[in-house]
Design an enzyme around this catalytic site. Structure first.
Site, PDB file in Angstrom:
ATOM      1  N   VAL A  96      -7.792  28.499 -38.612  1.00 38.96           N
ATOM      2  CA  VAL A  96      -9.083  28.195 -37.990  1.00 38.96           C
ATOM      3  C   VAL A  96      -8.956  26.904 -37.190  1.00 38.96           C
ATOM      4  O   VAL A  96      -9.924  26.780 -36.236  1.00 38.96           O
ATOM      5  CB  VAL A  96     -10.298  28.294 -38.809  1.00 38.96           C
ATOM      6  CG1 VAL A  96     -10.309  27.090 -39.909  1.00 38.96           C
ATOM      7  CG2 VAL A  96     -11.672  28.417 -38.385  1.00 38.96           C
ATOM      8  N   LYS A  97      -8.384  25.758 -37.571  1.00 40.10           N
ATOM      9  CA  LYS A  97      -8.372  24.685 -37.037  1.00 40.10           C
ATOM     10  C   LYS A  97      -7.758  24.336 -35.551  1.00 40.10           C
ATOM     11  O   LYS A  97      -7.887  23.366 -34.890  1.00 40.10           O
ATOM     12  CB  LYS A  97      -7.869  23.419 -38.080  1.00 40.10           C
ATOM     13  CG  LYS A  97      -8.188  23.759 -39.300  1.00 40.10           C
ATOM     14  CD  LYS A  97      -9.929  23.593 -39.351  1.00 40.10           C
ATOM     15  CE  LYS A  97     -10.572  22.284 -39.115  1.00 40.10           C
ATOM     16  NZ  LYS A  97     -10.539  21.432 -40.082  1.00 40.10           N
ATOM     17  N   ASP A  98      -7.204  25.537 -35.265  1.00 36.28           N
ATOM     18  CA  ASP A  98      -6.681  25.471 -33.791  1.00 36.28           C
ATOM     19  C   ASP A  98      -7.837  25.504 -32.815  1.00 36.28           C
ATOM     20  O   ASP A  98      -7.465  24.930 -31.790  1.00 36.28           O
ATOM     21  CB  ASP A  98      -5.780  26.754 -33.314  1.00 36.28           C
ATOM     22  CG  ASP A  98      -4.490  26.727 -34.365  1.00 36.28           C
ATOM     23  OD1 ASP A  98      -4.167  25.866 -34.791  1.00 36.28           O
ATOM     24  OD2 ASP A  98      -3.791  27.845 -34.070  1.00 36.28           O
ATOM     25  N   ALA A 115      -8.993  21.708 -32.774  1.00 40.82           N
ATOM     26  CA  ALA A 115      -8.072  21.000 -32.026  1.00 40.82           C
ATOM     27  C   ALA A 115      -8.330  21.086 -30.530  1.00 40.82           C
ATOM     28  O   ALA A 115      -8.308  20.277 -29.565  1.00 40.82           O
ATOM     29  CB  ALA A 115      -6.710  21.210 -32.669  1.00 40.82           C
ATOM     30  N   THR A 174      -5.710  20.762 -39.418  1.00 42.36           N
ATOM     31  CA  THR A 174      -6.106  20.122 -38.396  1.00 42.36           C
ATOM     32  C   THR A 174      -5.092  19.611 -37.819  1.00 42.36           C
ATOM     33  O   THR A 174      -4.871  19.355 -36.411  1.00 42.36           O
ATOM     34  CB  THR A 174      -7.321  19.196 -38.425  1.00 42.36           C
ATOM     35  OG1 THR A 174      -8.417  19.857 -39.147  1.00 42.36           O
ATOM     36  CG2 THR A 174      -7.661  18.450 -37.412  1.00 42.36           C
TER      37      THR A 174
END
Ligand code: PMP
Length: 386
Positions: free
Chosen positions: A64-66, A69, A96
């Site tokens: 999910v952290k894409d 970013a 992340t």
């Protein structure tokens, strides 16, 4: 719309929406961020509800952290706080950092990550593989320690600090992408419950405010570790003027859900609570999180990490009490492959189990411990008792 249609609509939305950018293919890997599929969880769910999972592992760097970013870097490029070639620095429990490493590699920014030494080694090695530098901080200094180190490095060297726990671009990217995807998958008021955990609170704040405005019937359920009930305790978080945490939260205890509940309530998570966007807080035991992640893999064929298992555990809990026909969506933040060295894979053997050995020896050929054929290697014949 039946549940099969939900999943196929989502897949098409992803392919036609975020993925098709120009006849010659995608401009870069960054064009594949978002548009993740929603999948029906049929075998694990109680029969009276429809349970779905949104699989964030389908993002290019696997979590999910894409989204965060890409959102944070592009917002900083637009407002000029990130200059071409400037070093980017951030404190992260791993996902992340991996997302940032992917984005910085594709855009040409050097990246330095600070990370507590107790997070999984797969994550550090992945970041380094993507070209980032990883600075370890003491486990005893917890999340606040790695954040303080990142701030110190940014101030000393004039680097761009992402500030994922306070940066509005984190929540904004979820409002623009994750929330819109959910609305287009389920329609306005077509989702009864949305279940998530929180780390930075970017997913929570960004999605919850859009659902409140455009799908007011959807109950927003937030899961957290039962051993670290930061929200459930009702105790306030001490903050600095810029909104960042000034100290560890008194209800924090170490827990196995890497990526959830750091030792403080981030400003973004605090905003969602203060806005009244959380309808229910569900505590989840570490053992239940691990069991659900294993069940999701072995009974649904879905590889997820510990927080994915924990979110599913919370979704199954609320499903028990939900009315017949309720539609429930659980966020599954990343993949199980990121946890090979953690308790999630404890008991998963590298060598053959007794049962596998029995299968192996049920036919004569190709057995590791079988006597080698005499003509090929006579010296390898098994020793005979004297
Ligand atoms: N699960 C995992 C594995 C994560 O890495 C994160 C992000 N730290 C989350 C859940 C929570 O997402 P968010 O930061 O948007 O709250």
């Amino acid at each position: 719309m039946n549940s099969d249609n939900v999943a196929s609509t989502v897949l098409q939305a992803g392919q036609e929406g975020t993925r098709a950018v120009g006849a010659g293919g995608l401009g870069s890997i960054l064009g594949t961020v978002g548009g993740t599929p929603v999948v029906r969880i049929a075998r694990l769910a109680p029969a009276h509800v429809e349970l779905f999972a949104k699989l964030e592992a389908f993002n290019p760097a696997g979590s999910v952290k894409d989204r965060l970013a890409l959102g944070v870097i592009e917002a900083a490029e637009r407002d000029g706080t990130l200059r071409p070639g400037q070093t980017v620095v951030e404190a992260t429990s791993g996902n992340t950092g991996i997302g940032l490493a992917m984005v910085c590699a594709a855009k040409g920014y050097p990246l330095v990550i600070t990370m507590a030494e107790n997070f999984s080694v797969e994550r550090r090695r992945l970041m380094r593989f993507l070209g980032a530098k990883v600075i370890l901080t003491p486990a005893a200094a917890r999340g606040t320690g790695m954040v303080a180190k990142a701030r110190e490095l940014a101030e000393t060297h004039g680097w761009f600090l992402c500030r994922q726990f306070e940066n509005e671009a984190n929540a904004d990217t979820h409002s623009r992408t994750t929330a819109e995807e959910i609305l287009s998958d389920f329609g306005s008021d077509g989702l009864d419950m949305w279940v998530t955990g929180f780390g930075t609170g970017g997913t929570l704040k960004g999605v919850a405010r859009v659902l409140r405005a455009r799908s007011p019937r959807t109950r927003i359920v937030v899961a957290e570790p039962d051993s670290a009930p930061l929200l459930g305790s009702g105790l306030p978080q001490a903050r600095r003027e810029d909104g960042s945490a000034a100290a560890s939260h008194p209800a924090f205890r170490p827990h196995p859900m890497q990526g959830w509940s750091p030792d403080f309530i981030s400003r973004l998570a605090g905003d969602a609570i203060a806005a009244g966007h959380v309808d229910e807080i569900v505590p989840v035991a570490g053992a239940d999180a691990l069991r659900c992640a294993r069940d999701l893999a072995s009974r649904e064929g879905i590889l997820c990490g510990i927080t994915g298992g924990a979110t599913l555990a919370a979704a199954l809990k609320v499903a028990q009490a939900a009315p017949a026909g309720a539609r429930i969506l659980a966020m599954i933040p990343d993949t199980g492959e990121r946890y090979l060295s953690t308790p999630l894979f404890e008991g998963i053997e590298e060598t053959m189990t007794a049962e596998e050995g029995e299968i192996a020896s049920s036919t004569p050929g190709f057995c590791i411990d079988a006597p080698a054929p005499a003509a090929v290697a006579p010296a390898a014949a098994p020793a005979r008792p004297e």
